[in-house]
Design an enzyme around this catalytic site. Structure first.
Site, PDB file in Angstrom:
ATOM      1  N   CYS A  34      52.781  70.609  54.154  1.00  0.00           N
ATOM      2  CA  CYS A  34      53.514  70.941  52.921  1.00  0.00           C
ATOM      3  C   CYS A  34      53.080  70.083  51.734  1.00  0.00           C
ATOM      4  CB  CYS A  34      55.013  70.761  53.133  1.00  0.00           C
ATOM      5  SG  CYS A  34      55.422  69.057  53.565  1.00  0.00           S
ATOM      6  N   CYS A 103      58.201  67.748  59.735  1.00  0.00           N
ATOM      7  CA  CYS A 103      58.707  66.824  58.708  1.00  0.00           C
ATOM      8  C   CYS A 103      58.969  65.440  59.292  1.00  0.00           C
ATOM      9  CB  CYS A 103      59.976  67.367  58.088  1.00  0.00           C
ATOM     10  SG  CYS A 103      59.808  69.061  57.486  1.00  0.00           S
TER      11      CYS A 103
HETATM   12 FE1  FES Z   1      57.542  68.843  53.495  1.00  0.00          FE
HETATM   13 FE2  FES Z   1      59.595  68.869  55.173  1.00  0.00          FE
HETATM   14  S1  FES Z   1      58.760  70.543  54.085  1.00  0.00           S
HETATM   15  S2  FES Z   1      58.357  67.217  54.659  1.00  0.00           S
END
Ligand code: FES
Length: 125
Positions: A34, A103
């Protein structure tokens, strides 16, 4: 998406947020999935983590895992802290939704980076 009560608690009331101005070690880790990032700062005395803080540019799960890892790591020896796994963090939060498991890498890997930074600076001591 269902979050556990513990995740919501650590997300809404994160522990040990911020920076240690003069840390003995600091590290960061970015999540390739992400693009988010977490920083961890540690103070070390007699081989133990005596203070730890984190900052994250991440989602709610990244905030909760950052908060939880500070609670798991404080008071531990460096070896004990290095043995904390991503799964340990997720388990301590009573689980994370599968799409959010990545995450928890942020907090654990930023902690390892901070410990390695400390060890690199204190090789001869
Ligand atoms: Fe990026 Fe959770 S979506 S750390």
């Amino acid at each position: 998406m269902e979050y556990s009560e513990k995740v919501m608690d650590h997300f809404l009331n994160p522990r040990n947020v911020g920076e240690i101005p003069d840390p003995d070690g600091s590290g960061e880790f970015g999540n390739p999935v992400c693009g988010d990032m977490t920083h961890v700062y540690i103070k070390v005395e007699d081989g133990r983590i005596t203070d730890i803080k984190f900052k994250t540019f991440g989602c709610g799960a990244a905030i909760a895992t950052g908060s939880m890892i500070t609670e798991l790591a404080v008071g531990k020896t460096l070896d004990e802290a290095l043995a904390i796994t991503r799964d340990d963090v997720a388990d301590a939060l009573d689980g994370l939704p599968p799409v959010k498991l990545h995450c928890s890498n942020l907090a654990a890997d930023a902690l390892y980076a901070a410990i390695r930074d400390y060890q690199a600076k204190n090789k001869d001591s």
